[in-house]
Write a protein that holds these residues in place. Structure first.
Motif, short mmCIF file in Angstrom:
data_model
loop_
_atom_site.label_atom_id
_atom_site.label_comp_id
_atom_site.label_asym_id
_atom_site.label_seq_id
_atom_site.Cartn_x
_atom_site.Cartn_y
_atom_site.Cartn_z
N UNK A 65 -3.65 2.58 -13.31
CA UNK A 65 -4.41 1.58 -12.56
C UNK A 65 -5.48 2.24 -11.69
N UNK A 66 -5.15 3.39 -11.10
CA UNK A 66 -6.11 4.11 -10.25
C UNK A 66 -7.33 4.55 -11.06
N UNK A 67 -7.12 4.93 -12.32
CA UNK A 67 -8.21 5.42 -13.16
C UNK A 67 -8.90 4.31 -13.94
N UNK A 68 -8.50 3.06 -13.71
CA UNK A 68 -8.95 1.95 -14.55
C UNK A 68 -10.45 1.72 -14.57
N UNK A 69 -11.13 1.75 -13.41
CA UNK A 69 -12.55 1.39 -13.34
C UNK A 69 -13.45 2.58 -13.08
N UNK A 113 7.12 8.89 5.19
CA UNK A 113 7.27 7.81 4.21
C UNK A 113 6.14 6.79 4.35
N UNK A 114 5.82 6.42 5.61
CA UNK A 114 4.79 5.39 5.81
C UNK A 114 3.38 5.97 5.75
N UNK A 115 3.27 7.29 5.55
CA UNK A 115 1.98 7.90 5.22
C UNK A 115 1.83 8.09 3.71
N UNK A 116 2.82 7.63 2.94
CA UNK A 116 2.75 7.72 1.48
C UNK A 116 3.29 9.00 0.90
N UNK A 162 2.42 9.33 -6.28
CA UNK A 162 2.92 10.70 -6.09
C UNK A 162 4.12 10.96 -7.01
N UNK A 163 5.02 9.98 -7.13
CA UNK A 163 6.20 10.14 -7.98
C UNK A 163 5.78 10.38 -9.44
N UNK A 164 4.78 9.62 -9.91
CA UNK A 164 4.31 9.81 -11.28
C UNK A 164 3.65 11.18 -11.45
N UNK A 165 2.92 11.63 -10.43
CA UNK A 165 2.27 12.94 -10.55
C UNK A 165 3.30 14.07 -10.53
N UNK A 223 0.83 -1.20 0.00
CA UNK A 223 0.00 0.00 0.00
C UNK A 223 0.87 1.26 0.00
N UNK A 224 1.90 1.27 0.84
CA UNK A 224 2.79 2.44 0.90
C UNK A 224 3.50 2.63 -0.42
N UNK A 225 3.99 1.54 -1.00
CA UNK A 225 4.72 1.61 -2.27
C UNK A 225 3.82 2.13 -3.38
N UNK A 226 2.55 1.67 -3.38
CA UNK A 226 1.59 2.15 -4.40
C UNK A 226 1.36 3.65 -4.26
#
Length: 836
Positions: free
Chosen positions: A130-134, A371-374, A52-55, A44-47
């Motif tokens: 993936x977030x926008x997939x459905x 970090x562990x809050x994303x 955020x990195x992609x944004x 979950x943290x990695x996702x």
């Protein structure tokens, strides 16, 4: 598990949360910011970090991400779930624009590098894909709203046949009233009952005529109101009373029809409310991710190498809040390098007060929690960060009168909870370990607690001044000493962490710097004993020597790097020389081949001539032999020339390399040369000049101090003399009969723009800032095409839009005058603008 409850406040994460809320575009993202919480789920943290990195890449590299309309219409959607409830025009307008934003975001994130849009493998942003997939985008709902609302968010006339009929009748009735009223007004003016400059006005939504009180019986009708001074009464003539009543009826019918349209539409939307709410949750997530990305850019954060184990191997870690605070005073934070490994799990930091121990501890706590809050963290991207199931902190004074807790009692309570719950997946952060009570027993209890922590294989950062704890770290595996460096000569903290040796408190040195009497310092040294003073001195010497050798090592590294760069540069130059040599040989070979081909052609021509002359065999043989000799001579000459040419080229290249080396050596050894400042000739009247960096030539008409009046063609302008430079007068060609600064294409565009320009603009339904921007562009275009009068339709309403527009018009330089439109053509709902 996070302990204690005010953990976020202690490490400063509550301030991070507020900064993130300030980056959100709507309450959608703000709610997500409030809900943001610590997680120990690695996937979950990695996702979250990947999103955020992609944004961050989208913000830095893309210009077309749709982030215009983030509206929270969830309360409206939840309200219309009740039968009979409906969304008003503004809510419907916000729904349309936010649905369009959701549609555009989904379309943006689902783009791929290939035609296959079903998989995110080819997407440049796979986590967001993936977030926008459905996510549903409701194109039919947007189309239905477009059939109801115009581009300004107002109900269209053709939203229904009944509404179209009502509005047409309303327009016709209004026009009839205006004609009747103007006829009555002209008659009254001719009779002298009303002044010549009087125009009809509105009172309580009805058209009336201002009349002096003494003349009110001259006009048959209803008195609706009088002015504040009592010098004017407002009469509605009897002839238009019925028509005004009809207008009121039509307005009521119009409102009822609009409500019917909105209610009918809300009935269509009602079954889709759950799916719509799901799409708005996606919009909230995008707003939240965007805020985190913007904040990460502000603090120069990144995603380190994130591993599913307990590890802290950070390089150049920076406390983001401290960085932002110091940046306001043009100061920089000293980066932190820290490493916790299974063999050195607990770092025991010692050193002087105000040396940065607490900052180091808070930096570790805040960055690990972020970090562990994303959230990406402010450290070097080559750092390695892990994951912890529990984070405990004990920092500051927790004494409480209500709970009957002293400072030391609160520390012991925290120690008890830590020992109860900590394990090999925990991170403990303790400031001034064992402090708050008598040093001897406090140090003993702290050592006993530290022994339990080490036995449970927990990770931690602990600050202390106790000597027994420093000795414990030296003697037990799993605990390592660290020191905050201090410059003993300059008596200042360096705020640098050095792992491996304990640090001195520099108590004696700091006391001397402050100015404590020397006899007091000597007495204190005698009390603690020479052994303690000597050991503290040894610690200082160790730290000093380590700093010295660390500096030496860094200098050696720099020199090695410089040597490597120099060797690489020489290798590149040798390769360049080799390439040049091969290029010279190739060209020389081509030249020789071409000359040989010309020689062969000459030989063939000679043979053909001999054959045609039918010469004797012996003579032919001699001619051939002469040609062969000539060819050999040419080849020898070309070979010699080629070798000489290559030698010259190689010599030139060597000389060029030698000159470069000599020049570089002179630059390194010689003092910095003074820059040559070119002499700037003054600008004078009549001189031909041009603006620096431009090509248009003008002539100076006059000079006023530092400003000059310059004529560029047919345009006169004021320019700072420092922006001008001398130039020659423009040359006039013999065929030039006309000088102009406007191209024919521009003239045609201006003519077409003037033909298509409309003198009216409708800003009804716009927000204040949107309306002002539209009016600004409209006035500029009107002045550009040479219009003398334009009209701005803003409606009456509350009058706010009218006031804002008129405030702008009063400051616009191109506006000569503005006033209400004649009541027959709209009155106070339209502003007529006369342009200069």
């Amino acid at each position: 598990m996070i302990y204690p409850q005010n953990f976020e406040q202690k490490i400063g994460f509550d301030q991070i949360r507020q900064l993130l809320k300030g980056k959100c575009l709507s309450t959608l993202g703000e709610e997500r910011t409030e809900e943001m919480a610590f997680s120990d789920d690695y996937n979950e943290i990695n996702r979250r970090l990947e999103q955020v990195t992609e944004f961050i890449r989208i913000i830095q590299e893309e210009d077309e991400f749709p982030d215009q309309y983030f509206f929270d219409v969830r309360p409206s959607l939840k309200r219309i779930r009740v039968e009979g409830m409906y969304m008003d025009e503004q809510e419907l307008f916000d729904l349309r624009r936010s649905l369009e934003t959701i549609r555009d975001i989904v379309r943006f994130l689902q783009q791929t590098d290939e035609d296959d849009e079903t998989s995110g493998e080819n997407s440049p942003y796979p986590a967001l894909h993936e977030l926008a997939g459905d996510i549903m985008v409701f194109p039919q709902l947007i189309t239905r709203i477009n059939n109801i609302l115009d581009k300004f968010g107002k109900i269209k006339d053709n939203a229904s046949a009944e509404l179209l009929r009502i509005r047409r009748e309303l327009s016709a009735t209004t026009s009839s009233i205006s004609r009747s009223l103007n006829s009555i007004l002209r008659s009254a003016q001719s009779e002298g009952y009303v002044d010549k400059d009087v125009t009809p006005t509105m009172r309580d939504g009805r058209l009336v005529i201002p009349v002096a009180p003494g003349m009110k019986r001259k006009i048959r009708g209803i008195v609706h109101d009088e002015s504040a001074t009592g010098k004017t009464v407002f009469i509605e003539p009897a002839e238009v009373v019925e028509a005004n009543n009809r207008i009121r009826e039509l307005e009521g019918e119009e409102r009822r029809e609009i409500i019917r349209i909105l209610t009918e539409f809300s009935s269509i939307v009602r079954p889709q409310v759950p799916a719509l709410l799901g799409s708005y949750e996606f919009l909230a997530e995008i707003d939240f991710i965007r805020a985190k990305a913007l904040f990460s850019i502000d603090i120069k954060a990144c995603k380190p190498s994130f591993e599913n184990r307990q590890v802290v191997d950070w390089m150049e870690a920076i406390h983001p809040l401290l960085q932002m605070s110091l940046a306001k005073h043009n100061k920089k934070v000293v980066p932190l390098d820290i490493e916790l490994t299974p063999k050195q799990r607990i770092l025991l930091i010692s050193g002087p007060n105000a040396g940065g121990k607490s900052v180091c501890l808070k930096t570790v706590g805040l960055l690990q929690y972020m970090l562990q809050c994303g959230l990406p963290v402010s450290m070097h991207e080559r750092s390695h960060a892990g994951i912890f199931s529990h984070i405990f902190i004990d920092i500051g004074d927790e004494q409480s009168i209500e709970d009957d807790l002293s400072t030391y009692s609160s520390h012991l309570t925290n120690m008890k909870n830590m020992m109860k719950y900590c394990n090999g997946q925990s991170l403990i952060l303790i400031d001034e370990f064992g402090g708050g009570t008598e040093p001897q027993i406090g140090g003993a209890i702290a050592e006993a607690v530290l022994k339990r922590f080490n036995a449970r294989e927990t990770f931690g950062v602990i600050t202390t001044h106790y000597q027994n704890l420093k000795h414990f770290a030296e003697e037990h595996e799993g605990v390592v000493n660290g020191a905050m460096l201090y410059d003993r000569h300059e008596m200042r903290a360096l705020f640098q962490l050095q792992i491996g040796n304990p640090g001195s408190s520099f108590a004696v040195e700091i006391a001397r710097k402050i100015g404590l009497p020397e006899e007091v310092i000597a007495d204190a040294s005698e009390i603690v004993g020479s052994e303690y003073i000597q050991s503290d001195k040894y610690l200082q010497d160790i730290v000093r020597d380590k700093r010295y050798w660390e500096t030496k090592r860094q200098n050696i590294r720099k020199r090695e790097k410089h040597m490597e760069d120099t060797i690489a540069r020489y290798e590149r130059e040798i390769e360049e020389l080799e390439r040049s040599r091969k290029e010279i040989l190739r060209k020389a070979k081509e030249d020789a081949e071409r000359l040989l081909q010309e020689s062969n052609a000459k030989i063939e021509n000679t043979i053909r001539t001999i054959k045609e002359a039918q010469a004797e065999k012996e003579r032919t043989r001699l001619a051939r032999q002469e040609l062969v000799d000539f060819r050999q001579q040419v080849e020898e000459i070309e070979k010699a020339a080629m070798e000489e040419k290559i030698a010259r080229k190689m010599e030139k290249l060597r000389e060029k390399q030698e000159r470069k080396k000599d020049k570089k050596a002179k630059q390194q050894n010689a003092p910095a040369a003074q820059p040559v400042v070119p002499k700037v000739l003054p600008i004078e009247v009549g001189m031909h000049v041009r603006i620096k960096g431009q090509t248009s030539v003008g002539q100076v008409l006059e000079i006023n101090g530092k400003n000059a009046v310059v004529m560029f063609g047919l345009m006169k302008t004021n320019v700072k003399t420092e922006r001008l430079e001398r130039t020659e007068a423009p040359k006039q060609s013999a065929l030039q009969t006309k000088t102009t600064f406007v191209s024919s294409a521009t003239q045609e565009q201006m003519y077409e723009k003037k033909l298509n320009f409309k003198q009216d603009i409708d800003v009804r339904g716009m927000r204040g800032d949107e309306a002002i921007q539209a009016v600004t562009y409209f006035i500029d275009d009107a002045i550009l095409v040479g219009m003398s009068r334009v009209r701005i339709l803003h409606g009456t309403g509350t009058g706010i839009l009218r006031t804002l527009i008129r405030q702008y018009l009063s400051t616009a330089p191109g506006v000569a005058h503005f006033q209400d439109e004649h009541v027959q053509f709209g009155g106070a709902g339209i502003t007529v603008v006369d342009l200069k």
